[in-house]
Design a protein around this motif. Structure first.
Motif, PDB file in Angstrom:
ATOM      1  N   LYS A  13      34.057  21.208 -13.562  1.00 33.59           N
ATOM      2  CA  LYS A  13      33.994  21.224 -12.100  1.00 33.59           C
ATOM      3  C   LYS A  13      34.483  22.552 -11.532  1.00 33.59           C
ATOM      4  CE  LYS A  13      34.291  16.289 -11.012  1.00 33.59           C
ATOM      5  NZ  LYS A  13      32.973  16.263 -10.335  1.00 33.59           N
ATOM      6  N   VAL A  14      35.505  23.128 -12.125  1.00 32.01           N
ATOM      7  CA  VAL A  14      36.017  24.392 -11.625  1.00 32.01           C
ATOM      8  C   VAL A  14      35.500  25.565 -12.427  1.00 32.01           C
ATOM      9  CG1 VAL A  14      38.126  24.745 -12.989  1.00 32.01           C
ATOM     10  CG2 VAL A  14      38.107  25.345 -10.553  1.00 32.01           C
ATOM     11  N   GLY A  15      34.869  25.258 -13.574  1.00 30.18           N
ATOM     12  CA  GLY A  15      34.486  26.316 -14.498  1.00 30.18           C
ATOM     13  C   GLY A  15      33.437  27.256 -13.978  1.00 30.18           C
ATOM     14  N   ARG A  16      32.205  26.720 -13.741  1.00 32.23           N
ATOM     15  CA  ARG A  16      31.088  27.579 -13.411  1.00 32.23           C
ATOM     16  C   ARG A  16      31.120  28.774 -14.355  1.00 32.23           C
ATOM     17  NH1 ARG A  16      31.860  23.619 -11.500  1.00 32.23           N
ATOM     18  NH2 ARG A  16      31.719  22.918  -9.343  1.00 32.23           N
ATOM     19  N   TYR A  17      30.824  29.945 -13.836  1.00 27.93           N
ATOM     20  CA  TYR A  17      30.889  31.099 -14.724  1.00 27.93           C
ATOM     21  C   TYR A  17      32.322  31.574 -14.912  1.00 27.93           C
ATOM     22  CZ  TYR A  17      30.773  33.775 -10.333  1.00 27.93           C
ATOM     23  OH  TYR A  17      31.009  34.271  -9.093  1.00 27.93           O
ATOM     24  N   MET A  18      33.314  30.969 -14.183  1.00 27.10           N
ATOM     25  CA  MET A  18      34.716  31.318 -14.427  1.00 27.10           C
ATOM     26  C   MET A  18      35.159  30.870 -15.815  1.00 27.10           C
ATOM     27  SD  MET A  18      37.097  30.917 -11.069  1.00 27.10           S
ATOM     28  CE  MET A  18      36.139  29.793 -10.069  1.00 27.10           C
ATOM     29  N   LEU A  19      34.420  29.943 -16.440  1.00 29.20           N
ATOM     30  CA  LEU A  19      34.776  29.520 -17.789  1.00 29.20           C
ATOM     31  C   LEU A  19      34.755  30.695 -18.761  1.00 29.20           C
ATOM     32  CD1 LEU A  19      32.963  26.090 -18.200  1.00 29.20           C
ATOM     33  CD2 LEU A  19      35.408  26.511 -18.349  1.00 29.20           C
ATOM     34  N   GLY A  20      33.954  31.699 -18.459  1.00 34.41           N
ATOM     35  CA  GLY A  20      33.884  32.850 -19.348  1.00 34.41           C
ATOM     36  C   GLY A  20      34.825  33.972 -18.988  1.00 34.41           C
ATOM     37  N   ASP A  47      26.810  17.003 -15.288  1.00 36.16           N
ATOM     38  CA  ASP A  47      27.901  17.834 -15.805  1.00 36.16           C
ATOM     39  C   ASP A  47      28.731  18.470 -14.697  1.00 36.16           C
ATOM     40  OD1 ASP A  47      27.037  17.300 -18.369  1.00 36.16           O
ATOM     41  OD2 ASP A  47      25.961  19.200 -18.607  1.00 36.16           O
ATOM     42  N   GLY A  48      28.219  18.414 -13.465  1.00 31.36           N
ATOM     43  CA  GLY A  48      28.951  19.007 -12.352  1.00 31.36           C
ATOM     44  C   GLY A  48      28.634  20.465 -12.118  1.00 31.36           C
ATOM     45  N   LEU A  49      27.558  20.977 -12.722  1.00 29.81           N
ATOM     46  CA  LEU A  49      27.213  22.393 -12.566  1.00 29.81           C
ATOM     47  C   LEU A  49      26.073  22.627 -11.579  1.00 29.81           C
ATOM     48  CD1 LEU A  49      27.361  23.490 -16.311  1.00 29.81           C
ATOM     49  CD2 LEU A  49      29.086  23.839 -14.549  1.00 29.81           C
ATOM     50  N   VAL A  50      25.316  21.592 -11.274  1.00 30.46           N
ATOM     51  CA  VAL A  50      24.150  21.696 -10.398  1.00 30.46           C
ATOM     52  C   VAL A  50      24.219  20.579  -9.373  1.00 30.46           C
ATOM     53  CG1 VAL A  50      21.627  21.389 -10.320  1.00 30.46           C
ATOM     54  CG2 VAL A  50      22.650  22.840 -12.083  1.00 30.46           C
ATOM     55  N   GLU A  51      23.706  20.844  -8.178  1.00 30.94           N
ATOM     56  CA  GLU A  51      23.586  19.779  -7.183  1.00 30.94           C
ATOM     57  C   GLU A  51      22.213  19.852  -6.533  1.00 30.94           C
ATOM     58  OE1 GLU A  51      26.700  20.211  -4.349  1.00 30.94           O
ATOM     59  OE2 GLU A  51      26.285  22.328  -3.946  1.00 30.94           O
ATOM     60  N   PHE A  52      21.702  18.681  -6.128  1.00 30.94           N
ATOM     61  CA  PHE A  52      20.390  18.591  -5.501  1.00 30.94           C
ATOM     62  C   PHE A  52      20.554  18.372  -4.002  1.00 30.94           C
ATOM     63  CE2 PHE A  52      19.281  17.730  -9.869  1.00 30.94           C
ATOM     64  CZ  PHE A  52      17.995  18.234 -10.006  1.00 30.94           C
ATOM     65  N   HIS A  53      19.735  19.106  -3.220  1.00 31.79           N
ATOM     66  CA  HIS A  53      19.709  18.949  -1.770  1.00 31.79           C
ATOM     67  C   HIS A  53      18.307  18.539  -1.354  1.00 31.79           C
ATOM     68  CE1 HIS A  53      23.672  20.784  -1.260  1.00 31.79           C
ATOM     69  NE2 HIS A  53      23.301  21.703  -2.140  1.00 31.79           N
ATOM     70  N   ASP A  54      18.221  17.761  -0.287  1.00 31.22           N
ATOM     71  CA  ASP A  54      16.919  17.259   0.151  1.00 31.22           C
ATOM     72  C   ASP A  54      15.932  18.382   0.441  1.00 31.22           C
ATOM     73  OD1 ASP A  54      17.789  14.672  -0.103  1.00 31.22           O
ATOM     74  OD2 ASP A  54      18.355  14.441   2.009  1.00 31.22           O
ATOM     75  N   ARG A  55      16.394  19.428   1.104  1.00 24.59           N
ATOM     76  CA  ARG A  55      15.478  20.493   1.505  1.00 24.59           C
ATOM     77  C   ARG A  55      15.495  21.690   0.567  1.00 24.59           C
ATOM     78  NH1 ARG A  55      16.085  20.791   8.160  1.00 24.59           N
ATOM     79  NH2 ARG A  55      15.450  18.625   8.569  1.00 24.59           N
ATOM     80  N   ARG A  56      16.631  21.989  -0.020  1.00 19.50           N
ATOM     81  CA  ARG A  56      16.747  23.181  -0.859  1.00 19.50           C
ATOM     82  C   ARG A  56      16.420  22.916  -2.317  1.00 19.50           C
ATOM     83  NH1 ARG A  56      22.338  25.849  -0.473  1.00 19.50           N
ATOM     84  NH2 ARG A  56      21.203  27.518  -1.549  1.00 19.50           N
ATOM     85  N   GLY A  57      16.363  21.657  -2.710  1.00 21.20           N
ATOM     86  CA  GLY A  57      16.148  21.352  -4.114  1.00 21.20           C
ATOM     87  C   GLY A  57      17.439  21.532  -4.896  1.00 21.20           C
ATOM     88  N   ALA A  58      17.313  21.958  -6.152  1.00 21.87           N
ATOM     89  CA  ALA A  58      18.488  22.136  -7.012  1.00 21.87           C
ATOM     90  C   ALA A  58      19.096  23.512  -6.803  1.00 21.87           C
ATOM     91  CB  ALA A  58      18.095  21.954  -8.472  1.00 21.87           C
ATOM     92  N   VAL A  59      20.436  23.549  -6.735  1.00 21.69           N
ATOM     93  CA  VAL A  59      21.167  24.816  -6.637  1.00 21.69           C
ATOM     94  C   VAL A  59      22.364  24.755  -7.568  1.00 21.69           C
ATOM     95  CG1 VAL A  59      20.477  25.233  -4.240  1.00 21.69           C
ATOM     96  CG2 VAL A  59      22.616  24.034  -4.719  1.00 21.69           C
ATOM     97  N   ILE A  82      38.926  15.297 -19.246  1.00 22.04           N
ATOM     98  CA  ILE A  82      39.424  16.670 -19.201  1.00 22.04           C
ATOM     99  C   ILE A  82      38.267  17.653 -19.121  1.00 22.04           C
ATOM    100  CG2 ILE A  82      40.575  18.461 -20.570  1.00 22.04           C
ATOM    101  CD1 ILE A  82      42.475  16.250 -21.572  1.00 22.04           C
ATOM    102  N   GLU A  83      37.245  17.448 -19.931  1.00 25.05           N
ATOM    103  CA  GLU A  83      36.088  18.344 -19.929  1.00 25.05           C
ATOM    104  C   GLU A  83      35.350  18.306 -18.599  1.00 25.05           C
ATOM    105  OE1 GLU A  83      34.236  20.619 -22.586  1.00 25.05           O
ATOM    106  OE2 GLU A  83      36.351  20.803 -22.042  1.00 25.05           O
ATOM    107  N   GLN A  84      35.232  17.119 -18.010  1.00 25.91           N
ATOM    108  CA  GLN A  84      34.569  17.020 -16.711  1.00 25.91           C
ATOM    109  C   GLN A  84      35.318  17.817 -15.650  1.00 25.91           C
ATOM    110  OE1 GLN A  84      34.321  12.799 -16.039  1.00 25.91           O
ATOM    111  NE2 GLN A  84      32.466  12.563 -17.265  1.00 25.91           N
ATOM    112  N   LEU A  85      36.635  17.741 -15.679  1.00 24.55           N
ATOM    113  CA  LEU A  85      37.430  18.502 -14.716  1.00 24.55           C
ATOM    114  C   LEU A  85      37.313  19.996 -14.962  1.00 24.55           C
ATOM    115  CD1 LEU A  85      40.636  16.272 -14.542  1.00 24.55           C
ATOM    116  CD2 LEU A  85      38.976  16.657 -12.694  1.00 24.55           C
TER     117      LEU A  85
END
Length: 257
Positions: free
Chosen positions: A184-191, A87-99, A178-181
């Motif tokens: 991507k910028v939404g995060r908690y700004m959607l609210g 959905d574009g709200l989370v990303e995985f990093h090798d060392r940090r895991g999910a953020v 449109i929803e994907q875009l």
């Protein structure tokens, strides 16, 4: 649109930033009833926590902690995080895991450039196929969206409004893009709700009236003006206070689209 509406009393001193884990536990309690699938429940809880700022950009998402707070095993949490990555709200990093995914100024500018191109064309297509029934539905959804002030209810109402505005049923791939875009910028700004320096706040009813008048040009320009204003407000916020996990929760405000 560079100003933001505050959710608290004017002049009140900000209190201590709420602990994300405590806030997430309260959110999980509200979601606890009515779910047949623990996977769906875990997804909804984590997604809502990201969108309303409980879990801010840059926040590390520990699967064990999330599972304990939500009251499920790690497996549905892991599945939820994978879906949220899509959905574009989370990303995985090798060392940090999910953020929780963060956003740069350049990325936000590009997203809004694409949104303006895609959404203005979507409105043109939708208006060419507008019916009285859809217009009446759009008016009702616009009233509901304008009555909602913030949070998940505002997000859901606004999503329904734009799905009808852009005729998502007839153009599902376009709506998906449109929803994907937006996400991507939404995060908690959607609210959040953005307001202009003149105090003007975008009204869904105002846009519906323009669509109902049947003149494509002014309706498209109104939508373009709104998206450009939101873009400028988002860019100003990103430049002033980057969206990272270090951002104090007390400074989060409501606005946006």
């Amino acid at each position: 649109m560079t100003a933001r509406e505050t959710s608290g009393s004017a002049g009140a001193a900000p209190g201590p930033a709420p602990d994300p884990e405590s806030a997430l536990a309260r959110l999980a309690d509200r979601h606890a009833a009515g779910y047949r699938s623990v996977g769906t429940m875990a997804y909804d809880i984590i997604r809502d926590a990201i969108l309303d700022g409980t879990l801010p950009p840059g926040h590390k998402l520990r699967q064990e902690t999330l599972a304990e707070l939500i009251g499920v095993s790690r497996l549905p949490v892991r599945s939820a995080l994978i879906q949220l990555e899509a959905d574009g709200l989370v990303e995985f990093h090798d060392r940090r895991g999910a953020v929780v995914k963060s956003l740069s100024v350049a990325q936000a500018r590009e997203v809004y450039q694409l949104r303006i191109l895609l959404e203005t064309e979507a409105l043109r297509l939708s208006m060419a196929e507008m019916t009285d029934e859809r217009l009446e539905r759009l008016r009702e959804l616009g009233r509901v969206a304008d009555e909602e002030q913030e949070g998940a209810g505002f997000i859901d109402a606004r999503t329904e409004f734009y799905a009808e505005l852009y005729d998502a049923a007839r153009h599902p791939i376009q709506w998906e893009l449109i929803e994907q875009l937006r996400l991507k910028v939404g995060r908690y700004m959607l609210g959040w709700r953005l307001v202009g320096n003149d105090g003007h706040r975008h009204s869904h009813g105002e846009l519906t009236d323009a669509v109902g008048a049947g003149d494509v040009g002014p309706a498209v320009e109104l939508l373009r003006h709104h998206l450009e204003g939101v873009r400028d407000g988002v860019l100003a916020m990103l430049e002033a206070e980057p969206l990272t996990g270090a951002q104090p929760a007390a400074r989060r405000r409501r606005g946006g689209s």
